[in-house]
Motif scaffolding. Structure first.
Motif, PDB file in Angstrom:
ATOM      1  N   LEU A   1       0.821  -1.200   0.000  1.00 16.79           N
ATOM      2  CA  LEU A   1       0.000   0.000   0.000  1.00 16.79           C
ATOM      3  C   LEU A   1       0.860   1.257   0.000  1.00 16.79           C
ATOM      4  N   PHE A   2       1.989   1.198   0.717  1.00 17.87           N
ATOM      5  CA  PHE A   2       2.871   2.360   0.810  1.00 17.87           C
ATOM      6  C   PHE A   2       3.442   2.704  -0.559  1.00 17.87           C
ATOM      7  N   THR A   3       3.942   1.701  -1.269  1.00 14.06           N
ATOM      8  CA  THR A   3       4.497   1.950  -2.604  1.00 14.06           C
ATOM      9  C   THR A   3       3.402   2.382  -3.575  1.00 14.06           C
ATOM     10  N   ALA A   4       2.203   1.795  -3.438  1.00 15.19           N
ATOM     11  CA  ALA A   4       1.097   2.199  -4.311  1.00 15.19           C
ATOM     12  C   ALA A   4       0.676   3.631  -4.017  1.00 15.19           C
ATOM     13  N   ALA A   5       0.738   4.034  -2.735  1.00 12.13           N
ATOM     14  CA  ALA A   5       0.359   5.400  -2.368  1.00 12.13           C
ATOM     15  C   ALA A   5       1.334   6.412  -2.950  1.00 12.13           C
ATOM     16  N   ILE A   6       2.632   6.099  -2.898  1.00 13.49           N
ATOM     17  CA  ILE A   6       3.634   7.018  -3.449  1.00 13.49           C
ATOM     18  C   ILE A   6       3.459   7.156  -4.955  1.00 13.49           C
ATOM     19  N   SER A   7       3.384   6.033  -5.652  1.00 14.98           N
ATOM     20  CA  SER A   7       3.220   6.100  -7.103  1.00 14.98           C
ATOM     21  C   SER A   7       1.843   6.638  -7.473  1.00 14.98           C
ATOM     22  N   GLY A   8       0.836   6.372  -6.624  1.00 12.88           N
ATOM     23  CA  GLY A   8      -0.502   6.869  -6.894  1.00 12.88           C
ATOM     24  C   GLY A   8      -0.593   8.376  -6.833  1.00 12.88           C
ATOM     25  N   PHE A   9       0.319   9.004  -6.090  1.00 14.69           N
ATOM     26  CA  PHE A   9       0.327  10.465  -6.009  1.00 14.69           C
ATOM     27  C   PHE A   9       0.513  11.077  -7.385  1.00 14.69           C
ATOM     28  N   PHE A  10       1.338  10.432  -8.215  1.00 15.07           N
ATOM     29  CA  PHE A  10       1.559  10.946  -9.570  1.00 15.07           C
ATOM     30  C   PHE A  10       0.288  10.823 -10.414  1.00 15.07           C
ATOM     31  N   LEU A  11      -0.570   9.853 -10.079  1.00 15.18           N
ATOM     32  CA  LEU A  11      -1.779   9.636 -10.857  1.00 15.18           C
ATOM     33  C   LEU A  11      -2.864  10.659 -10.529  1.00 15.18           C
ATOM     34  N   VAL A  12      -2.972  11.038  -9.249  1.00 16.02           N
ATOM     35  CA  VAL A  12      -4.052  11.951  -8.850  1.00 16.02           C
ATOM     36  C   VAL A  12      -3.575  13.384  -8.690  1.00 16.02           C
ATOM     37  N   GLY A  13      -2.265  13.611  -8.799  1.00 16.85           N
ATOM     38  CA  GLY A  13      -1.730  14.958  -8.633  1.00 16.85           C
ATOM     39  C   GLY A  13      -2.361  16.001  -9.533  1.00 16.85           C
ATOM     40  N   PRO A  14      -2.605  15.683 -10.830  1.00 19.51           N
ATOM     41  CA  PRO A  14      -3.181  16.711 -11.717  1.00 19.51           C
ATOM     42  C   PRO A  14      -4.516  17.259 -11.235  1.00 19.51           C
ATOM     43  N   ILE A  15      -5.388  16.399 -10.710  1.00 13.17           N
ATOM     44  CA  ILE A  15      -6.692  16.876 -10.254  1.00 13.17           C
ATOM     45  C   ILE A  15      -6.558  17.597  -8.916  1.00 13.17           C
ATOM     46  N   ALA A  16      -5.581  17.180  -8.088  1.00 12.87           N
ATOM     47  CA  ALA A  16      -5.386  17.833  -6.797  1.00 12.87           C
ATOM     48  C   ALA A  16      -4.946  19.281  -6.963  1.00 12.87           C
ATOM     49  N   ALA A  17      -4.286  19.579  -8.074  1.00  9.60           N
ATOM     50  CA  ALA A  17      -3.758  20.929  -8.301  1.00  9.60           C
ATOM     51  C   ALA A  17      -4.734  21.821  -9.056  1.00  9.60           C
ATOM     52  N   ALA A  18      -5.986  21.386  -9.238  1.00  8.76           N
ATOM     53  CA  ALA A  18      -6.936  22.162 -10.042  1.00  8.76           C
ATOM     54  C   ALA A  18      -7.142  23.570  -9.492  1.00  8.76           C
ATOM     55  N   GLY A  19      -7.207  23.703  -8.168  1.00 11.67           N
ATOM     56  CA  GLY A  19      -7.384  25.028  -7.581  1.00 11.67           C
ATOM     57  C   GLY A  19      -6.214  25.947  -7.868  1.00 11.67           C
ATOM     58  N   LEU A  20      -5.023  25.385  -7.968  1.00 10.85           N
ATOM     59  CA  LEU A  20      -3.838  26.183  -8.283  1.00 10.85           C
ATOM     60  C   LEU A  20      -3.884  26.681  -9.718  1.00 10.85           C
ATOM     61  N   TYR A  21      -4.435  25.882 -10.627  1.00 15.23           N
ATOM     62  CA  TYR A  21      -4.584  26.333 -12.010  1.00 15.23           C
ATOM     63  C   TYR A  21      -5.529  27.536 -12.070  1.00 15.23           C
ATOM     64  N   GLU A  22      -6.576  27.498 -11.248  1.00 12.54           N
ATOM     65  CA  GLU A  22      -7.524  28.605 -11.232  1.00 12.54           C
ATOM     66  C   GLU A  22      -6.866  29.875 -10.691  1.00 12.54           C
ATOM     67  N   ILE A  23      -5.988  29.726  -9.699  1.00 15.38           N
ATOM     68  CA  ILE A  23      -5.257  30.892  -9.189  1.00 15.38           C
ATOM     69  C   ILE A  23      -4.405  31.501 -10.293  1.00 15.38           C
ATOM     70  N   SER A  24      -3.678  30.662 -11.030  1.00 16.28           N
ATOM     71  CA  SER A  24      -2.843  31.167 -12.122  1.00 16.28           C
ATOM     72  C   SER A  24      -3.687  31.769 -13.233  1.00 16.28           C
ATOM     73  N   ARG A  25      -4.824  31.159 -13.527  1.00 14.73           N
ATOM     74  CA  ARG A  25      -5.698  31.695 -14.584  1.00 14.73           C
ATOM     75  C   ARG A  25      -6.166  33.097 -14.221  1.00 14.73           C
ATOM     76  N   ARG A  26      -6.604  33.265 -12.986  1.00 13.98           N
ATOM     77  CA  ARG A  26      -7.071  34.577 -12.552  1.00 13.98           C
ATOM     78  C   ARG A  26      -5.913  35.577 -12.486  1.00 13.98           C
ATOM     79  N   HIS A  27      -4.766  35.106 -12.058  1.00  6.83           N
ATOM     80  CA  HIS A  27      -3.599  35.989 -11.975  1.00  6.83           C
ATOM     81  C   HIS A  27      -3.221  36.498 -13.361  1.00  6.83           C
ATOM     82  N   ASP A  28      -3.239  35.603 -14.359  1.00  2.00           N
ATOM     83  CA  ASP A  28      -2.931  35.997 -15.738  1.00  2.00           C
ATOM     84  C   ASP A  28      -3.934  37.015 -16.263  1.00  2.00           C
ATOM     85  N   ALA A  29      -5.197  36.872 -15.837  1.00  2.00           N
ATOM     86  CA  ALA A  29      -6.251  37.764 -16.325  1.00  2.00           C
ATOM     87  C   ALA A  29      -6.330  39.059 -15.526  1.00  2.00           C
TER      88      ALA A  29
END
Length: 257
Positions: free
Chosen positions: A67-95
């Motif tokens: 489970l530990f190894t799956a959790a570490i590698s799984g972070f790379f799989l779900v990371g893009p959706i976890a950072a969605a709020g950060l994309y919105e910050i950058s989008r607003r900052h650019d605008a």
């Protein structure tokens, strides 16, 4: 490759993709650092939250090596959706808009349906990887599973479980490559445009296919920085996750016209 990418563009009405040089990911990191510095409170709020959540997950899996190894590698799989709020910050900052934590959360709600569908896909991949990880342990790893503190040395570095290590790396690497291709810039695109999840994923795959050198460098940078985050017991992740999230927004802006 070009023929298949043109077919994707025809069927999904995909936007045009720019081709960039192999050093461009370092520019994305510099721009991401600038966004994080200008929106420090909101950015670190996401970083601290997900770093704490990641620490709790790793702590729970600490006596279960598969489970530990799956959790570490799984972070790379779900990371893009976890950072969605950060994309919105950058989008607003650019605008030139207010890019607070509350504003970013409202942006998440506005794109909730598209994010939900893509998040469901990533969740299925993550659950599949957890099950595959358990199956690989059962098939290739014989004997008692060592304590986590000795796991890397006795399993991955001892040379006694070559078949297990090769199978684990091949299966995990194939899943990671698939998810990276489909999600490299798809979530920022969903936050920025009125598109469906499939078109965003196909645009991401096309961007990766047309910029293999730059995206290979980008993937290596992500792995290296996330590894530093794990090596610091998730403390460094509080800064590195926002940095990578904001940089991913600039990767999207750079690659998609």
């Amino acid at each position: 490759m070009d023929k298949s990418l043109n077919t994707l563009e025809h069927h999904f009405h995909l936007p045009r993709i720019r081709q960039v040089g192999g050093s461009r990911p370092f520019h994305w990191l510099r721009m991401g650092w600038s966004d994080m510095r200008d929106n420090l409170g909101a950015s670190l709020s996401y970083g601290v939250f997900f770093a704490a959540l990641g620490y709790l997950i790793l702590a729970y899996a600490s006596d279960r090596p598969y489970l530990f190894t799956a959790a570490i590698s799984g972070f790379f799989l779900v990371g893009p959706i976890a950072a969605a709020g950060l994309y919105e910050i950058s989008r607003r900052h650019d605008a030139g808009e207010r890019a607070s934590l509350g504003a970013s959360l409202r942006g998440l709600m506005r794109h909730g349906d598209s994010l939900m569908y893509f998040g469901l896909f990533l969740a299925i991949v993550l659950l599949s990887w957890e099950r595959l990880s358990a199956i690989l342990f059962a098939l290739f790893y014989q004997g008692n599973v060592p304590e986590l503190s000795h796991f890397a040395r006795e399993v991955f570095l001892s040379g006694e479980y070559t078949h297990f290590v090769v199978a684990y790396m091949v299966v995990g690497g194939a899943l990671a490559a698939l998810v990276f291709a489909l999600s490299a810039i798809s979530i920022p695109m969903l936050m920025d445009r009125d598109v469906d999840a499939i078109s965003a994923a196909m645009t991401s795959a096309r961007a990766v296919g047309m910029n293999l050198g730059a995206m290979a460098v980008w993937a290596a940078l992500i792995v290296a920085l996330v590894a530093i985050g794990f090596a610091t017991m998730m403390i460094g992740m509080a800064v590195l996750l926002p940095l990578l999230g904001h940089a991913t927004w600039h990767a999207y802006r750079d690659l998609v016209e």
